[in-house]
Design an enzyme around this catalytic site. Structure first.
Site, mmCIF file in Angstrom:
data_model
loop_
_atom_site.group_PDB
_atom_site.id
_atom_site.type_symbol
_atom_site.label_atom_id
_atom_site.label_comp_id
_atom_site.label_asym_id
_atom_site.label_seq_id
_atom_site.Cartn_x
_atom_site.Cartn_y
_atom_site.Cartn_z
ATOM 1 N N GLU A 131 -11.414 -1.296 -0.781
ATOM 2 C CA GLU A 131 -10.796 -0.564 -2.059
ATOM 3 C C GLU A 131 -10.763 0.820 -2.071
ATOM 4 O OE1 GLU A 131 -8.360 -0.924 -4.157
ATOM 5 O OE2 GLU A 131 -9.048 -1.866 -6.077
ATOM 6 N N ASP A 132 -9.742 1.437 -2.463
ATOM 7 C CA ASP A 132 -9.740 3.087 -2.678
ATOM 8 C C ASP A 132 -10.695 3.227 -3.664
ATOM 9 O OD1 ASP A 132 -8.209 1.913 -4.919
ATOM 10 O OD2 ASP A 132 -6.321 3.084 -4.394
ATOM 11 N N ASP A 135 -12.886 1.561 -10.518
ATOM 12 C CA ASP A 135 -12.695 2.115 -11.848
ATOM 13 C C ASP A 135 -13.256 1.208 -12.973
ATOM 14 O OD1 ASP A 135 -11.666 4.111 -13.664
ATOM 15 O OD2 ASP A 135 -9.732 3.239 -13.493
ATOM 16 N N PHE A 184 -8.412 11.688 -13.094
ATOM 17 C CA PHE A 184 -7.297 10.668 -12.320
ATOM 18 C C PHE A 184 -7.375 11.379 -11.210
ATOM 19 C CE2 PHE A 184 -3.306 8.831 -11.330
ATOM 20 C CZ PHE A 184 -3.645 7.536 -11.784
ATOM 21 N N ARG A 197 0.091 10.070 -1.966
ATOM 22 C CA ARG A 197 -0.799 9.022 -1.160
ATOM 23 C C ARG A 197 -1.044 9.623 0.235
ATOM 24 N NH1 ARG A 197 -1.259 3.922 -3.506
ATOM 25 N NH2 ARG A 197 0.625 3.039 -4.350
HETATM 26 P P1 IMP Z 1 -9.899 -1.046 -11.770
HETATM 27 O O1 IMP Z 1 -9.546 -2.339 -11.991
HETATM 28 O O2 IMP Z 1 -9.833 -0.431 -13.059
HETATM 29 O O3 IMP Z 1 -11.164 -0.883 -11.242
HETATM 30 O O4 IMP Z 1 -8.710 -0.347 -11.179
HETATM 31 C C1 IMP Z 1 -8.715 -0.326 -9.741
HETATM 32 C C2 IMP Z 1 -7.369 0.236 -9.429
HETATM 33 O O5 IMP Z 1 -6.717 1.296 -10.533
HETATM 34 C C3 IMP Z 1 -7.428 1.138 -8.202
HETATM 35 O O6 IMP Z 1 -7.164 0.117 -7.120
HETATM 36 C C4 IMP Z 1 -6.400 2.011 -8.044
HETATM 37 O O7 IMP Z 1 -5.076 1.531 -7.728
HETATM 38 C C5 IMP Z 1 -6.160 2.352 -9.716
HETATM 39 N N1 IMP Z 1 -6.818 3.567 -10.218
HETATM 40 C C6 IMP Z 1 -8.044 3.755 -10.844
HETATM 41 N N2 IMP Z 1 -8.140 4.899 -11.074
HETATM 42 C C7 IMP Z 1 -7.317 5.705 -10.305
HETATM 43 C C8 IMP Z 1 -7.285 7.147 -9.996
HETATM 44 O O8 IMP Z 1 -7.770 8.090 -10.465
HETATM 45 N N3 IMP Z 1 -6.220 7.525 -9.354
HETATM 46 C C9 IMP Z 1 -5.225 6.456 -8.885
HETATM 47 N N4 IMP Z 1 -5.312 5.059 -8.936
HETATM 48 C C10 IMP Z 1 -6.513 4.711 -9.763
#
Ligand code: IMP
Length: 208
Positions: A131-132, A135, A184, A197
């Protein structure tokens, strides 16, 4: 001046304005992690994964689209028999646009759905979900439950970035590249409304 020329000039000035706007937006970005820092850390992560799975095959499952670049670089440093798969997910319409998120944050009810499933069975396999960014943890909590239901031999999470202060659900990555503050970020696969990207560094988008 003919109408044709007027149209050509109008299109040209619109294109120039777009390019200028794009350049301003990009120049506002601040580098948080350089490409060299990322490359070095990915080598270390790959060495750790290689040690943990020594001699065993692994499936790297990338979460689309943000993890694609990270997966490609990580995979090239693994000294393992590795295959690839990808899964697509989306938050059920409750995640606001990045602009809204930057200004106001967001509260989610945690509904996630699969938009593209994996192509192979995960049963009895060594699965590394790539995963990137981790969050709130909603996406990976959902995916972890989904993958564990398929009874893999091992299940690990590799996340390039982690924003621990944003967590809503108690989940951690097994291999984490960098812990970062609540900003962000874009680049190295991460987007802002599908842009940036392809930036080689991870950059912070200013809130104002
Ligand atoms: P989570 O479900 O809140 O943990 O979110 C994960 C997804 O939210 C990641 O795979 C990203 O696609 C997106 N995301 C969360 N924070 C960022 C950020 O700072 N920049 C870009 N995408 C983000």
């Amino acid at each position: 001046m003919t109408d044709d020329w007027r149209l050509i000039l109008r299109d040209f000035s619109v294109s120039c304005a777009r390019i200028l706007l794009h350049m301003c937006a990009v120049s506002n970005l601040k580098i948080l992690l350089t490409r060299d820092q990322i490359a070095q850390r990915i080598k270390e992560m790959a060495a750790e994964i290689t040690r943990d799975f020594k001699g065993e095959p692994v499936i790297l499952v990338g979460v689309l689209k943000g993890a694609a670049i990270f997966l490609g670089d990580l995979a090239r440093h693994l000294d393992l028999d590795a295959s690839f798969d990808f899964i697509g997910v989306s938050s059920y319409g409750n995640r606001p646009s990045p602009t809204h998120e930057l200004k106001h944050g967001w509260d989610s009810t945690g509904e996630v759905r699969v938009t593209k499933d994996v192509d192979q069975s995960m049963e009895g396999k060594n699965v590394i979900l790539v995963e990137d960014i981790l969050d709130t943890g909603l996406t990976l909590t959902f995916l972890k439950k989904l993958f564990l239901a398929h009874k893999p031999k091992a299940f690990k999470i590799a996340a390039l970035l982690d924003k621990p202060s944003r967590r809503k659900l108690p989940i951690e990555g097994d291999y984490v590249g960098f812990k970062i503050p609540d900003e962000f970020v874009v680049g190295y696969g991460l987007d802002y409304a599908e842009k940036y990207r392809n930036l080689p560094d991870v950059c912070v988008v200013p809130r104002e």
